[in-house]
Design a protein around this motif. Structure first.
Motif, short mmCIF file in Angstrom:
data_model
loop_
_atom_site.label_atom_id
_atom_site.label_comp_id
_atom_site.label_asym_id
_atom_site.label_seq_id
_atom_site.Cartn_x
_atom_site.Cartn_y
_atom_site.Cartn_z
N HIS A 49 0.98 -1.51 0.27
CA HIS A 49 0.03 -0.03 0.60
C HIS A 49 0.62 1.50 -0.35
O HIS A 49 0.50 2.36 -0.62
CB HIS A 49 -0.97 0.12 1.25
CG HIS A 49 -2.17 -0.58 1.49
ND1 HIS A 49 -3.37 -0.30 1.64
CD2 HIS A 49 -2.28 -2.33 0.33
CE1 HIS A 49 -4.23 -1.32 1.40
NE2 HIS A 49 -3.92 -2.27 0.41
N ASP A 72 -6.90 2.79 -0.86
CA ASP A 72 -7.29 1.34 -1.83
C ASP A 72 -8.42 0.39 -1.35
O ASP A 72 -8.79 0.36 -0.34
CB ASP A 72 -6.15 0.50 -1.18
CG ASP A 72 -5.49 -0.09 -2.78
OD1 ASP A 72 -6.24 -0.12 -3.44
OD2 ASP A 72 -4.28 -0.51 -2.97
N CYS A 79 -9.59 -2.39 -0.19
CA CYS A 79 -8.69 -3.89 -0.12
C CYS A 79 -9.45 -4.21 1.30
O CYS A 79 -10.89 -4.03 1.90
CB CYS A 79 -7.91 -3.38 0.65
SG CYS A 79 -6.20 -4.78 1.85
N HIS A 131 -3.45 -5.46 7.89
CA HIS A 131 -2.14 -4.67 8.02
C HIS A 131 -2.03 -5.10 9.35
O HIS A 131 -2.48 -4.72 10.73
CB HIS A 131 -3.00 -3.30 7.67
CG HIS A 131 -3.46 -3.30 6.09
ND1 HIS A 131 -2.55 -3.39 5.14
CD2 HIS A 131 -4.35 -3.35 5.67
CE1 HIS A 131 -3.07 -3.40 3.59
NE2 HIS A 131 -4.44 -3.65 4.05
#
Length: 594
Positions: free
Chosen positions: A29, A128, A130, A134
Motif C-alpha cells: 500500500h 485502496d 482492500c 495490515h
C-alpha cells in the motif's frame, strides 16, 4: 456512508509468518501511495504479500526505470517514518464506484465483491480497495528494498492489458534481508539461462518462438548421454520402448478427456481434408492405443511401455522461462498397465526406488515428495468419481508410508483423471517446481474400454500407472546446469578433455593423443590456436572442460601428457595408458568428481 472497522492487531501475539504477511501487505500500500506521487495518473492493479516481500501492479503512462525505484523507495521511507495509521472501513457499492471511477482495474475487482463485503483501507491521504490484513501504522513496516520491475498481465491473462509490476523484498531484520540478497546473487550465479548461454548449450530465438528450445551441439551431447543412460536403465527394469507420432486426431483427446480438461493448454487445432488434428500435450493416449491394439492375458502384466516422447503445451508467455518451463518438451515417459491394486502398489514402489537410484547417480538429493490430491467439489477440473479418487489417493499414501518417505499433501494439485506423487525440487531462484510425477489412473482404462483376459477366462479392466523418471529433458538439463554450475561430471561433459600443444610443432603429437582417446569413445578436442599455453588452459577452464592434457617435447618423447583438472589442480605427468584407464573408469562409473 463509510463505516470504520476495528482493525487493530497485536503483532506480538501472531506467528512470524502472519506478522510478515501483514507487514508485506502494508508495504505494498505504501508503494502504491508513493507511485501516485511519482505518476499521479497511475492506474492501480493489485498489491498482495508474497513469500519474500510484496509487489504492486500499475498501468503507467511511461516505462519505469531503476532511478524510479530509488525515488519510490525514498518516498516510502518518508511515509514509514511518519507512522500513518491504517484504517479499515466498510463502504457501499455506490461509494466505491464513485471513489474508483477513474481506476478501471479497481472497478473490475468490484464486480467480484458482494455488496456487504466492500472495504477500503486508508493511510495518510491514500486509500485502496482492500479486504484488510495490515499492521497498525506505517512505522511497523520493517526493512525492505525495491528489487525489480517486471511485466504482468491483468488477472494473469494474455487477453488483458499488460501492467508494470514492482517487486519488493521485506524481512524483519537487516540480516534476513542481506541473507535473501545473498541467495538471489547465488541464484544469478547458478542461473541455467546465463550458464547455458555462456557454454553454448542451448538457445532461444524469437524467430523460432518462445519456449521452443534449440539444442546446440554441446547441450545436445548432454541430452544424448542422459537419454542413452535412462533408456538402458529402463530396459534393465522391463520396459519396452516405442516411438509414436506427436500429432493425432482431435477425437483421440476427446475420448481421453484431455480436450475437455486440458484444451486451454493445447496448441490450436490444425484442419486438413475435413479432419482436425492436435499436437499432443500428453503421451498416454498413444500408449493406450498400443495396448488396446491386441488382446492381452493377465499373465503378461505388468506391461511397461516407455518413450522419450515430445509433447506440446501452450504455456503462457509470462510463465515460459529458459529450459525449465517450455512449450515443446521431451518427457522420459512411461505407462505401466496393471491388473490389480496390489500390482499397482508394487509398480509405484519400484518406480520410486528406480527414480531415487537415478537421482543418486546424478547427485540430486534436495527434493521432496508431494501427494497431490483432487477436489471432490470441482467437477469442471476433475473427473467426477469419488470412489475412484478415494481409492487412488489411499493407494499412493500407503506406498509413501510403507517406504517411510517424508511427504506432504497438496489439495487441488492432481491430474484431471487421478491423484499423483510429485517430486518437488527448488530451482536456483528458489522456485518450487515438479520434476517428475507418478500417477494412478482408474479413469482412462474405462474411457478406452481396456480389458485383459483373466485367469478364469473372463474380462477385467486394467489400471494405469503414469510415470516419469528424469522429468523432461529440458527441465532436467536446466536443473543439472544449476546443480553443477555448468561443470558437468566427465560422463556428461560435452567435451571431456582438451589437448593443449605447447607449440605448433607439438600439434601432430596432440592429434595422436586425441585419436587414442577417441578410440575409447572419449570426447576430446585439440586446441591448435596460436595462443600461449596458459591462455589455452584458461579457455578450457572457462568452458568447464574436466581435463586438460598439456603436451610438449618431453611428453612426446615419453608418450605421456601432463594432466590438469578444471578446478586448477595439477595431476602431473601420466602415461597414455594410465590416462585412458583413468578417464574410461571415471566415465563408466559415472563418477561425480575426478
Amino acid at each position: 456512508m463509510s463505516e470504520p472497522l476495528d482493525s487493530h492487531v497485536d503483532l506480538a501475539s501472531v506467528s512470524k509468518d502472519e506478522r510478515l504477511a501483514l507487514m508485506r501487505h502494508s508495504a505494498a500500500h505504501v508503494l502504491a501511495e508513493a507511485m501516485l506521487d511519482l505518476i499521479p495518473d497511475a492506474e492501480l492493479g493489485i498489491g498482495p504479500p508474497i513469500d519474500t516481500g510484496f509487489y504492486y501492479d500499475f498501468r503507467l503512462s511511461r516505462p519505469l526505470t531503476q532511478e524510479d525505484l530509488g525515488w519510490l523507495e525514498e518516498r516510502m521511507r518518508q511515509s514509514i517514518a511518519s507512522q500513518h495509521a491504517f484504517q479499515m472501513s466498510k463502504v457501499t457499492r455506490s461509494e466505491a464506484e464513485t471513489r474508483w471511477k477513474q481506476q478501471p482495474f479497481k472497478l473490475d475487482l468490484l464486480k467480484d465483491l458482494e455488496d456487504n463485503n466492500i472495504t477500503h483501507c486508508t493511510h495518510a491521504e491514500f486509500t485502496d480497495l482492500c479486504r484488510g490484513g495490515h499492521v497498525n501504522h506505517t512505522g511497523e513496516i520493517p526493512v525492505f528494498k525495491l528489487m525489480s520491475i517486471a511485466g504482468a498481465y491483468w488477472r494473469g491473462s494474455e487477453k488483458n492489458p499488460q501492467l508494470q509490476r514492482i517487486y519488493g523484498a521485506l524481512f524483519e531484520t537487516e540480516e534476513e534481508l542481506a541473507a535473501y540478497e545473498a541467495q538471489l546473487e547465488e541464484a544469478r550465479r547458478r542461473d541455467h539461462r546465463r550458464i547455458g548461454r555462456d557454454l553454448k548449450l542451448f538457445d532461444l530465438y524469437d524467430e523460432v518462438g518462445p519456449g521452443h528450445v534449440v539444442w546446440l551441439p554441446a547441450g545436445a551431447t548432454i541430452r544424448r548421454e542422459l537419454e542413452r543412460w535412462v533408456e538402458d536403465l529402463e530396459i534393465e527394469h522391463g520396459y519396452d520402448h516405442v516411438i509414436t507420432p506427436v500429432i493425432a486426431k482431435r477425437e483421440l483427446y476427446i475420448r481421453s478427456g484431455h480436450w475437455d480438461h486440458y484444451q486451454d493448454a493445447m496448441y490450436p487445432i490444425m484442419e486438413r481434408e475435413g479432419e482436425q488434428y492436435c499436437l499432443r500435450p500428453m503421451n498416454c493416449p498413444h500408449h493406450i492405443m498400443i495396448l488396446a491394439s491386441e488382446q492381452h492375458s493377465y499373465r503378461e502384466y505388468p506391461i511397461r511401455i516407455a518413450e522419450l516422447g515430445n509433447m506440446h503445451r501452450w504455456e503462457k508467455s509470462g510463465q515460459v522461462s529458459g529450459m525449465s518451463r517450455v512449450r515443446i518438451m521431451t518427457l522420459n515417459d512411461a505407462h505401466i498397465f496393471c491388473t490389480d491394486v496390489e500390482m499397482v502398489e508394487r509398480e509405484v514402489e519400484g518406480v520410486l526406488r528406480l527414480m531415487e537410484h537415478a537421482y543418486g547417480v546424478l547427485g540430486l538429493t534436495d527434493y521432496t515428495y508431494r501427494l497431490s490430491l483432487g477436489d471432490p467439489n470441482n467437477h469442471e477440473k476433475y473427473v467426477d468419481n469419488p470412489p475412484m479418487w478415494e481409492a487412488g489417493e489411499a493407494l499412493l499414501r500407503r506406498v509413501l508410508q510403507r517406504l517411510e518417505l517424508d511427504f506432504y499433501e497438496a489439495p487441488d494439485e492432481a491430474a484431471f483423471y487421478g491423484p499423483k506423487i510429485d517430486v518437488q525440487f527448488q530451482t536456483a531462484a528458489g522456485k518450487d517446481e515438479s520434476l517428475v510425477t507418478v500417477q494412478v489412473d482408474f479413469h482412462l482404462p474405462t474411457q478406452f474400454e481396456l480389458e485383459y483376459v483373466t485367469e478364469d477366462g473372463g474380462r477385467a479392466r486394467p489400471i494405469i500407472v503414469h510415470r516419469g523418471l528424469l522429468s523432461t529433458m529440458e527441465r532436467m538439463v536446466a536443473l543439472l546446469i544449476e546443480q553443477y554450475e555448468g561443470a558437468f561430471p566427465l560422463w556428461l561433459a560435452p567435451t571431456q578433455a582438451a589437448i593443449i600443444p605447447i607449440a605448433d610443432r607439438h600439434v601432430p603429437y596432440a592429434e595422436e593423443v586425441a585419436a587414442r582417446l577417441k578410440s575409447h569413445r572419449l570426447r576430446v578436442e585439440v586446441d591448435t590456436r596460436s595462443e600461449r599455453m596458459n591462455a589455452k588452459i584458461r579457455t578450457a577452464q572457462l568452458r568447464k572442460i574436466p581435463y586438460m592434457f598439456v603436451v610438449g617435447d618431453r611428453e612426446e618423447e615419453a608418450q605421456t601428457a601432463s594432466l590438469r583438472v578444471r578446478g586448477g589442480g595439477n595431476l602431473g605427468v601420466m602415461s597414455l595408458d594410465d590416462i585412458v584407464t583413468k578417464l574410461v573408469h571415471e566415465r563408466d562409473t559415472k563418477a561425480l568428481t575426478p
